[in-house]
Motif scaffolding. Sequence first.
Motif, short mmCIF file in Angstrom:
data_model
loop_
_atom_site.label_atom_id
_atom_site.label_comp_id
_atom_site.label_asym_id
_atom_site.label_seq_id
_atom_site.Cartn_x
_atom_site.Cartn_y
_atom_site.Cartn_z
N GLU A 54 0.83 -1.21 0.00
CA GLU A 54 0.00 0.00 0.00
C GLU A 54 0.86 1.26 0.00
N TYR A 55 1.91 1.23 0.79
CA TYR A 55 2.79 2.40 0.92
C TYR A 55 3.49 2.73 -0.41
N ILE A 56 4.14 1.73 -1.01
CA ILE A 56 4.90 2.00 -2.23
C ILE A 56 3.98 2.25 -3.42
N THR A 57 2.84 1.60 -3.46
CA THR A 57 1.89 1.81 -4.56
C THR A 57 1.35 3.24 -4.52
N ASP A 58 1.06 3.72 -3.32
CA ASP A 58 0.60 5.10 -3.17
C ASP A 58 1.68 6.09 -3.62
N ARG A 101 12.34 -0.04 7.71
CA ARG A 101 12.98 -0.87 8.74
C ARG A 101 12.56 -2.33 8.72
N GLU A 102 11.32 -2.60 8.35
CA GLU A 102 10.78 -3.94 8.56
C GLU A 102 10.71 -4.81 7.31
N ILE A 103 11.20 -4.32 6.19
CA ILE A 103 11.14 -5.11 4.94
C ILE A 103 11.86 -6.45 5.11
N ASN A 108 11.14 -13.85 0.94
CA ASN A 108 11.92 -13.41 -0.23
C ASN A 108 11.06 -13.03 -1.42
N GLU A 109 10.03 -13.80 -1.69
CA GLU A 109 9.15 -13.49 -2.82
C GLU A 109 8.50 -12.12 -2.66
N ILE A 114 8.34 -5.93 -3.60
CA ILE A 114 8.49 -4.56 -3.09
C ILE A 114 9.72 -3.91 -3.72
N LYS A 115 10.81 -4.64 -3.82
CA LYS A 115 12.03 -4.08 -4.42
C LYS A 115 11.81 -3.71 -5.88
#
Length: 188
Positions: A54-58, A101-103, A108-109, A114-115
């Motif tokens: 949600e964070y990165i998509t936003d 911090r929590e990634i 791994n998938e 996210i990466k």
Amino acid sequence: MKRKITEKSIELFEKKGFSQTSIQDIVDSLQVTKGTFYYYFSSKEQLLMDIHLEYITDLLGRQQQILQNDLITNKEKLKKIMTLLIDDIKDKGANGRVFFREIRHLINENIDKIKQKRTLFRLNIEKIIQDGVNNGEFRSDLRTDMVTFGILGLTNYCYNWFNPNGEVTTEQLIDTYVEMILHGIIKA
């Protein structure tokens, strides 16, 4: 309820860390049952993935709006993206801290997913800089990838120390960083 679970989890993950926060901590703080949690999330890791996604998509969506604005210069696009990242601390500081911090707690998938999105965000900035180099707006003697990493390092690290209610306003921080990136710190 899903939103409440997510928001409370972000708060707890920020304070205690992902591994130190149990599902029981989350449901106790909301006065609901574990069944309620499992109705919305199959695991704590899935919840963390949802938070990250949600964070990165936003961020990518808001970045895309900036990129599509053909009426502004590359310098202005760069400033708007830096503003986007620093202003985000005001509204979503806890989300940012959890995101960065929590990634490591994702499987791994999910880390790879996210990466990929983080890489897209970075490459979009790199393209702005390269477009600015190509049209003579920016210097051509610098590596666009290194400049991009520098910008992201400056802006993203703010989540660790910047207090938007403190002595320095977000506008002052943005102006300082933009001035430093675009003009350096050497007295002219």
